[in-house]
Design a protein around this motif. Structure first.
Motif, PDB file in Angstrom:
ATOM      1  N   ILE A  73       0.609  -1.323  -0.046  1.00 36.72           N
ATOM      2  CA  ILE A  73      -0.074   0.102   0.024  1.00 36.72           C
ATOM      3  C   ILE A  73       0.861   1.066  -0.050  1.00 36.72           C
ATOM      4  CG2 ILE A  73      -1.617   1.298   1.530  1.00 36.72           C
ATOM      5  CD1 ILE A  73      -2.668  -1.548   2.393  1.00 36.72           C
ATOM      6  N   ALA A  74       1.964   1.115   0.827  1.00 41.18           N
ATOM      7  CA  ALA A  74       2.760   2.323   0.929  1.00 41.18           C
ATOM      8  C   ALA A  74       3.442   2.505  -0.422  1.00 41.18           C
ATOM      9  CB  ALA A  74       3.933   2.322   1.817  1.00 41.18           C
ATOM     10  N   LEU A  75       3.765   1.576  -1.282  1.00 38.40           N
ATOM     11  CA  LEU A  75       4.382   1.718  -2.417  1.00 38.40           C
ATOM     12  C   LEU A  75       3.280   2.429  -3.647  1.00 38.40           C
ATOM     13  CD1 LEU A  75       6.789   1.361  -4.716  1.00 38.40           C
ATOM     14  CD2 LEU A  75       6.242  -1.024  -4.747  1.00 38.40           C
ATOM     15  N   VAL A  76       2.071   1.772  -3.455  1.00 45.55           N
ATOM     16  CA  VAL A  76       1.086   2.414  -4.412  1.00 45.55           C
ATOM     17  C   VAL A  76       0.891   3.849  -4.234  1.00 45.55           C
ATOM     18  CG1 VAL A  76      -1.383   2.361  -4.911  1.00 45.55           C
ATOM     19  CG2 VAL A  76      -0.093   0.248  -4.734  1.00 45.55           C
ATOM     20  N   VAL A  77       0.665   4.096  -2.763  1.00 45.89           N
ATOM     21  CA  VAL A  77       0.947   5.614  -2.502  1.00 45.89           C
ATOM     22  C   VAL A  77       2.069   6.291  -3.162  1.00 45.89           C
ATOM     23  CG1 VAL A  77       0.648   7.447  -0.764  1.00 45.89           C
ATOM     24  CG2 VAL A  77      -0.508   5.221  -0.397  1.00 45.89           C
ATOM     25  N   GLY A  78       3.220   5.799  -2.930  1.00 46.27           N
ATOM     26  CA  GLY A  78       4.242   6.632  -3.409  1.00 46.27           C
ATOM     27  C   GLY A  78       4.224   6.752  -4.843  1.00 46.27           C
ATOM     28  N   GLU A  79       3.804   5.573  -5.735  1.00 41.17           N
ATOM     29  CA  GLU A  79       3.903   5.864  -7.073  1.00 41.17           C
ATOM     30  C   GLU A  79       2.820   6.573  -7.691  1.00 41.17           C
ATOM     31  OE1 GLU A  79       5.934   4.548  -9.296  1.00 41.17           O
ATOM     32  OE2 GLU A  79       6.866   3.337  -8.001  1.00 41.17           O
ATOM     33  N   LEU A  80       1.724   6.706  -6.917  1.00 41.14           N
ATOM     34  CA  LEU A  80       0.569   7.638  -7.301  1.00 41.14           C
ATOM     35  C   LEU A  80       0.855   9.198  -7.100  1.00 41.14           C
ATOM     36  CD1 LEU A  80      -2.523   5.616  -6.405  1.00 41.14           C
ATOM     37  CD2 LEU A  80      -1.489   5.947  -8.798  1.00 41.14           C
ATOM     38  N   ALA A  81       1.449   9.220  -5.925  1.00 42.99           N
ATOM     39  CA  ALA A  81       1.884  10.677  -5.611  1.00 42.99           C
ATOM     40  C   ALA A  81       3.011  11.104  -6.642  1.00 42.99           C
ATOM     41  CB  ALA A  81       2.355  10.833  -4.028  1.00 42.99           C
ATOM     42  N   ALA A  82       3.899  10.218  -6.684  1.00 43.84           N
ATOM     43  CA  ALA A  82       4.934  10.719  -7.707  1.00 43.84           C
ATOM     44  C   ALA A  82       4.290  11.119  -9.093  1.00 43.84           C
ATOM     45  CB  ALA A  82       6.158   9.627  -7.821  1.00 43.84           C
ATOM     46  N   ASP A  83       3.407  10.187  -9.505  1.00 45.51           N
ATOM     47  CA  ASP A  83       2.694  10.556 -10.692  1.00 45.51           C
ATOM     48  C   ASP A  83       1.986  12.004 -10.766  1.00 45.51           C
ATOM     49  OD1 ASP A  83       3.681   8.290 -12.037  1.00 45.51           O
ATOM     50  OD2 ASP A  83       1.823   7.211 -12.139  1.00 45.51           O
ATOM     51  N   ALA A  84       1.483  12.182  -9.685  1.00 46.91           N
ATOM     52  CA  ALA A  84       0.707  13.508  -9.364  1.00 46.91           C
ATOM     53  C   ALA A  84       1.783  14.699  -9.768  1.00 46.91           C
ATOM     54  CB  ALA A  84       0.113  13.427  -8.221  1.00 46.91           C
ATOM     55  N   VAL A  85       2.709  14.479  -9.106  1.00 46.16           N
ATOM     56  CA  VAL A  85       3.740  15.422  -9.295  1.00 46.16           C
ATOM     57  C   VAL A  85       4.374  15.537 -10.335  1.00 46.16           C
ATOM     58  CG1 VAL A  85       6.209  16.171  -8.252  1.00 46.16           C
ATOM     59  CG2 VAL A  85       4.412  15.450  -6.755  1.00 46.16           C
ATOM     60  N   ARG A  86       4.901  14.448 -11.077  1.00 41.36           N
ATOM     61  CA  ARG A  86       5.392  14.400 -12.392  1.00 41.36           C
ATOM     62  C   ARG A  86       4.402  14.784 -13.472  1.00 41.36           C
ATOM     63  NH1 ARG A  86       9.399   9.748 -15.001  1.00 41.36           N
ATOM     64  NH2 ARG A  86       9.785  11.154 -17.004  1.00 41.36           N
ATOM     65  N   HIS A  87       3.310  14.318 -13.735  1.00 41.67           N
ATOM     66  CA  HIS A  87       2.483  14.541 -14.748  1.00 41.67           C
ATOM     67  C   HIS A  87       1.259  15.305 -14.419  1.00 41.67           C
ATOM     68  CE1 HIS A  87       4.622  11.305 -16.649  1.00 41.67           C
ATOM     69  NE2 HIS A  87       4.292  10.328 -15.780  1.00 41.67           N
ATOM     70  N   GLY A  88       1.031  15.607 -13.135  1.00 37.29           N
ATOM     71  CA  GLY A  88      -0.272  16.488 -12.859  1.00 37.29           C
ATOM     72  C   GLY A  88       0.082  17.770 -12.283  1.00 37.29           C
ATOM     73  N   HIS A  89       1.347  18.135 -12.267  1.00 35.09           N
ATOM     74  CA  HIS A  89       1.721  19.366 -11.371  1.00 35.09           C
ATOM     75  C   HIS A  89       1.293  20.458 -12.316  1.00 35.09           C
ATOM     76  CE1 HIS A  89       4.275  22.427  -9.373  1.00 35.09           C
ATOM     77  NE2 HIS A  89       4.573  22.778 -10.609  1.00 35.09           N
ATOM     78  N   VAL A  90       0.680  21.697 -11.512  1.00 33.65           N
ATOM     79  CA  VAL A  90       0.196  22.894 -11.955  1.00 33.65           C
ATOM     80  C   VAL A  90       0.676  23.773 -10.999  1.00 33.65           C
ATOM     81  CG1 VAL A  90      -1.752  24.443 -12.359  1.00 33.65           C
ATOM     82  CG2 VAL A  90      -1.825  22.020 -13.086  1.00 33.65           C
ATOM     83  N   SER A  91       1.527  24.655 -11.454  1.00 36.54           N
ATOM     84  CA  SER A  91       1.988  25.600 -10.578  1.00 36.54           C
ATOM     85  C   SER A  91       1.184  26.268  -9.433  1.00 36.54           C
ATOM     86  CB  SER A  91       2.956  26.728 -11.211  1.00 36.54           C
ATOM     87  OG  SER A  91       3.677  27.660 -10.342  1.00 36.54           O
ATOM     88  N   GLY A  92       1.524  26.140  -8.305  1.00 37.26           N
ATOM     89  CA  GLY A  92       0.848  26.772  -7.098  1.00 37.26           C
ATOM     90  C   GLY A  92      -0.516  26.050  -6.802  1.00 37.26           C
TER      91      GLY A  92
END
Length: 160
Positions: free
Chosen positions: A59-78
């Motif tokens: 579960i921690a790995l899934v959280v880490g992967e989804l959070a990293a994807d949100a930062v890498r592919h879903g980042h909107v400044s601010g």
């Protein structure tokens, strides 16, 4: 990071186990993703899914992967990304992870079209890992604003 989510929720109404929910917004940075994973790992331990066990690590790995994807592919400044973690089902046998970001034009593939990355690729393995660990996963467009929510469910067996 905020204690009360300032970013909008999707308005979904899952069946929650009372007292078994965690929701927080994090800065859309690698540090925010790392903190999301660490706080989720701590919360799992307090829920009786102990550190070092296979369910906890998955579960921690899934959280880490989804959070990293949100930062890498879903980042909107601010704008932050939001993590929701909760138990559903009878006696909390399923842990659901939801990560929402505010970037609508970059969406992940649908689960049925997901393919493994080539050996030479430098990325593209995160959702493959999620698909391998989760019982189910998917994504949807947010109903209350711009962006998307990527979710995964892990079927955890309750402790004896």
């Amino acid at each position: 990071m905020t204690n009360k989510p300032a970013c909008p929720a999707d308005g979904l109404a899952p069946v929650l186990v009372p007292g078994r929910a965690f929701e927080m917004c994090f800065t859309s940075t690698p540090r925010g993703a790392r903190l999301a994973r660490r706080l989720a790992a701590h919360r799992l331990d307090t829920w009786g899914i102990p550190y070092g066990g296979d369910p906890h690590e998955a579960i921690a790995l899934v959280v880490g992967e989804l959070a990293a994807d949100a930062v890498r592919h879903g980042h909107v400044s601010g704008r932050d990304f939001q993590l929701r973690l909760y138990e559903t089902g009878a006696a909390g046998t399923v842990v659901r992870i939801e990560v929402s970001d505010t970037r609508a034009e970059r969406t992940p593939p649908r689960p049925e079209t997901l393919r493994a990355a080539d050996l030479e690729d430098t990325g593209g393995r995160g959702l493959v890992i999620v698909a391998g660990l989760a019982s189910r996963w998917g994504w949807h467009v947010r109903s209350d604003g711009p962006g998307k929510t990527v979710w995964a469910e892990y079927a955890a067996t309750p402790p004896a």
